[in-house]
Each structure stands twice: as structure tokens, then as C-alpha cells.
Design a protein around this motif. Structure first.
Motif, short mmCIF file in Angstrom:
data_model
loop_
_atom_site.label_atom_id
_atom_site.label_comp_id
_atom_site.label_asym_id
_atom_site.label_seq_id
_atom_site.Cartn_x
_atom_site.Cartn_y
_atom_site.Cartn_z
N MET A 1 75.78 30.77 -4.75
CA MET A 1 76.50 30.43 -3.39
C MET A 1 76.68 31.03 -2.42
O MET A 1 76.37 31.31 -1.49
CB MET A 1 77.81 29.29 -3.85
N MET A 2 77.37 31.99 -3.09
CA MET A 2 77.70 33.47 -2.55
C MET A 2 76.13 34.23 -1.60
O MET A 2 75.95 34.30 -0.45
CB MET A 2 78.40 34.42 -2.65
N ALA A 3 75.09 34.21 -2.81
CA ALA A 3 74.07 35.19 -1.90
C ALA A 3 73.09 33.76 -1.50
O ALA A 3 72.90 34.30 -0.27
CB ALA A 3 73.05 34.99 -3.59
N TYR B 1 67.87 47.39 -0.20
CA TYR B 1 67.65 47.18 -1.88
C TYR B 1 67.30 45.45 -1.90
O TYR B 1 68.29 45.60 -1.51
CB TYR B 1 67.94 47.80 -2.80
N GLN B 2 66.80 44.77 -3.00
CA GLN B 2 67.33 43.46 -2.78
C GLN B 2 68.80 43.32 -3.14
O GLN B 2 69.74 43.96 -4.11
CB GLN B 2 66.45 43.30 -4.73
N LEU B 3 69.27 42.42 -2.53
CA LEU B 3 70.98 41.97 -2.36
C LEU B 3 71.31 42.16 -3.57
O LEU B 3 71.04 41.24 -4.71
CB LEU B 3 70.91 40.48 -1.72
N GLU B 4 72.32 42.87 -3.91
CA GLU B 4 73.19 42.29 -5.38
C GLU B 4 74.73 42.48 -5.30
O GLU B 4 75.17 43.14 -3.62
CB GLU B 4 73.48 44.06 -6.08
N LEU B 5 74.85 41.63 -5.38
CA LEU B 5 76.56 40.86 -5.63
C LEU B 5 77.02 41.45 -6.42
O LEU B 5 76.48 41.30 -7.82
CB LEU B 5 76.57 39.70 -5.38
N THR C 1 69.25 42.30 1.83
CA THR C 1 69.22 43.67 0.72
C THR C 1 70.99 44.37 1.24
O THR C 1 71.53 43.57 1.88
CB THR C 1 68.82 44.62 1.79
N GLY C 2 71.09 45.23 0.35
CA GLY C 2 72.44 45.84 0.27
C GLY C 2 73.36 45.09 -0.94
O GLY C 2 72.59 44.91 -1.79
N ARG C 3 74.34 45.36 -1.42
CA ARG C 3 75.42 45.68 -2.19
C ARG C 3 76.29 45.42 -2.05
O ARG C 3 77.32 46.37 -0.48
CB ARG C 3 76.26 47.36 -3.08
N VAL C 4 77.12 44.36 -2.23
CA VAL C 4 78.39 43.34 -2.10
C VAL C 4 79.07 43.23 -3.07
O VAL C 4 78.46 43.31 -4.15
CB VAL C 4 77.79 42.02 -1.33
N ILE C 5 80.29 44.09 -2.34
CA ILE C 5 81.59 44.40 -3.35
C ILE C 5 82.58 43.95 -3.36
O ILE C 5 83.63 44.00 -2.11
CB ILE C 5 81.73 45.70 -4.27
N MET C 6 82.95 42.87 -4.30
CA MET C 6 84.61 42.49 -3.92
C MET C 6 85.52 42.81 -5.31
O MET C 6 85.32 42.69 -6.19
CB MET C 6 84.12 40.84 -4.00
N SER C 7 86.73 42.97 -4.67
CA SER C 7 87.96 43.32 -5.71
C SER C 7 88.83 41.95 -4.74
O SER C 7 89.66 42.63 -3.30
CB SER C 7 88.10 44.89 -5.82
#
Length: 327
Positions: free
Chosen positions: A74-76, A48-52, A86-92
């Protein structure tokens, strides 16, 4: 799923000498260590569309005041330009940006490492460090020194020298007795707020750019602090190591009008009067974490004492591995 991880770092001395234009004029030197807290970046390809998303990095990241573009955008842009659309990027992260522990650089280094892995690009640690430094400076518009991306990419307890030709490092972790004892003496105390690190550093940078001899003299003293910290490790002299931390903090305070404040002075004063051998604020100044060093027999009582003034007072250990993929 891919998971990239970067540790946070603490600096014992020399911070500020790794910042331009001083670095190109005189060269910088720092003693630092990465610790057992850090930033992770996960990537899940779902088509799916890129999700941050991020628990604190995206919400807290300090962007250039002259270019009010969200860090999310800027990250996108960076991910898209790298071929990840595409996909999910999750930062912690274990500490928010602006805390003085290099968390912004840890996030950028972990992100760069993740992208390299996903696209199948292999680079060595020095290349990862330099590319992360340029990404943070040129794409995210952060004013920073060289030590953070390099310390974080390589990991460990080390002495580092920087000049216009590159970086040299010495592994201080090989002095096992000293390194192990030092780990047992460290507390990190949160001031309760973060700060805009670029704004605090700007005062030093402008003075150095204008050729202010007093600023350069103080930074040369900071460089000497780093070298003496290194020598005290080699000589197994913990008392001298603590002395140089305190000396470095006294110099650091004189480099800008917003380096310290009443709350920081109160935390450091309470630490020193309660049995600490050394204490100094991490990072560029103003807010964040205070590093406290004390004898192991005083650690427990000092931790309890400092919890009267801070809700977050923690022990820590060194991380020897630097930025890496953990899945």
C-alpha cells in the motif's frame, strides 16, 4: 536526503468523540498535546528501484482484516502514484503502531509531508491534516478519529473541536504557567503490548451507527470532559484538570467490553495508590501506553514504583511544532 518528522500525541480527554458517525451528529471535542517522541521518514534518491524499510512500522502496522494486502504494498502504491518510483524510503518511530499515541497517523502524516516536499507541492497544515486523514482511512483502511492527523500536523498543547464543517482549535500552550507545570507532572507507562485499534473502536462505532442512545450519551459526556479540561487550563486549576482525566477514563471504560483489562487496571491502581492524581489508558483501549499525572515531588518515586510492573516508564515534554521537514 529528505527527512520528514511527525510527533506522537497524548490525549487528556474527549477521545472517541472525533469518530464517525458521532462526529457528524453531535460534533467532537478533545484536549491533546504532541510530545517529544515521534516518527521520521527519510528519502534518499539513488536512482535504483524503490526500496521501503522500517524498524517497526511496516512489520507492526495493522491492516484491514478484510483486505489482507501488506502495508508495504500500500505504501509502494501511494509513493508510485505520487511520482516517487526510485530511491529509498526508511521509516523509524519511537513507539509502534497500536500503542495509543497516534503513531500510525504520525507515520502517515510524515509520509504525506515528505511526498509533498519531494514533488514540490506546498500545502498548509490543515490541508496536510485532512489529506493525511483521508490517506490513512481510505488507502490504508484504518478506522480512526479526526484528532490524530490534526493534532500531529499542527503540534502543541490544544483544545480542538470537530464537526461536519471542519475543525477549530485553541492554543492552550499560551497559558505558560499551566502548560509548563503539566509537563513536569507526566509519565508514560507501557503495558507491554499493542492492539488493533480499529477492532477496539468498532464496538463504539457500530453502537453509534445503530442509534444506541446510551453510547451517544456517554460520548456527549466525554465531549463535556474535554470542555471542562479546557476550562481548567484557562482557570489554572490543576486539581480539576486531573479530576476530568479520571472522569473521562471512567466513561471511556464503559464504552466497550475490551477497553481495559487486568494489567491496565493494575498499572492504574498502582499509580493512583502511589501518589498519582490521575491515570488513564491512551488511545482506543486494550493495550498501549498509560498516561500518569502526579505532583512533581512524587514523580521520581512513582517512576521507580511503576518500573516494577513495566520496563518502559518515561517522562516526556510537549512538542510545539507538529509535522515538519528537518532536512
Amino acid at each position: 536526503m529528505y527527512i520528514s518528522y511527525s510527533p506522537l500525541r497524548i490525549t487528556f480527554g474527549g477521545g472517541g468523540t472525533d469518530v464517525e458517525p458521532f462526529l457528524s451528529k453531535y460534533g467532537g471535542a478533545v484536549v491533546n498535546a504532541t510530545i517529544d517522541r515521534g516518527v521520521s521518514v527519510r528519502y534518499i534518491e539513488d536512482g535504483y528501484q524503490l526500496e521501503l524499510s522500517s524498524r517497526d512500522f511496516v512489520r507492526s502496522y495493522i491492516v484491514n482484516m478484510h483486505r489482507p494486502v501488506s502495508v508495504t504494498k500500500m505504501m509502494a502504491d501511494f509513493l508510485s502514484d505520487s511520482g516517487i518510483r526510485t530511491g529509498r524510503v526508511i521509516m523509524s518511530g519511537d513507539a509502534p503502531p497500536g500503542s495509543g499515541l497516534g503513531s500510525s497517523s504520525a507515520a502517515v502524516s510524515a509520509l504525506m509531508n515528505l511526498v509533498n516536499t519531494v514533488i514540490g507541492r506546498n500545502v498548509d497544515r490543515e490541508t496536510l491534516a485532512e489529506e493525511s486523514y483521508r490517506l490513512e482511512r481510505d488507502h490504508f483502511h484504518v478506522l480512526l478519529g479526526k484528532q490524530d492527523p490534526y493534532a500531529i500536523a499542527f503540534g502543541g498543547f490544544k483544545y480542538m473541536e470537530f464537526d461536519r464543517d471542519g475543525m477549530k482549535k485553541e492554543d492552550l500552550g499560551r497559558y505558560d504557567d499551566f502548560a509548563n507545570e503539566l509537563e513536569r507532572r507526566i509519565l508514560l507507562v507501557y503495558t507491554g503490548k499493542t492492539r488493533q485499534s480499529s477492532e477496539v473502536l468498532m464496538e463504539q462505532v457500530k453502537a453509534s451507527e445503530m442509534g444506541d442512545e446510551e453510547t451517544d450519551r456517554k460520548l456527549l459526556e466525554m465531549k463535556d470532559v474535554a470542555r471542562k479540561l479546557r476550562d481548567s487550563v484557562v482557570n489554572n486549576d490543576m486539581e480539576e484538570f486531573a479530576h476530568q482525566i479520571n472522569r473521562g477514563w471512567e466513561i471511556k471504560k464503559s464504552l466497550g467490553s475490551r477497553i481495559t483489562n487486568d494489567r491496565i487496571d493494575r498499572i492504574i491502581g498502582m499509580a493512583l495508590s502511589g501518589g498519582a492524581d490521575a491515570a488513564r489508558l491512551m488511545g482506543g483501549g486494550s493495550q498501549g501506553f498509560v498516561l500518569v499525572m502526579c505532583r512533581p515531588e512524587n514523580l521520581n518515586s512513582l517512576q521507580k514504583r511503576l518500573m516494577r510492573i513495566s520496563n518502559f516508564v518515561v517522562r516526556t515534554s510537549f512538542d510545539k511544532s507538529g509535522t515538519r521537514m528537518i532536512r
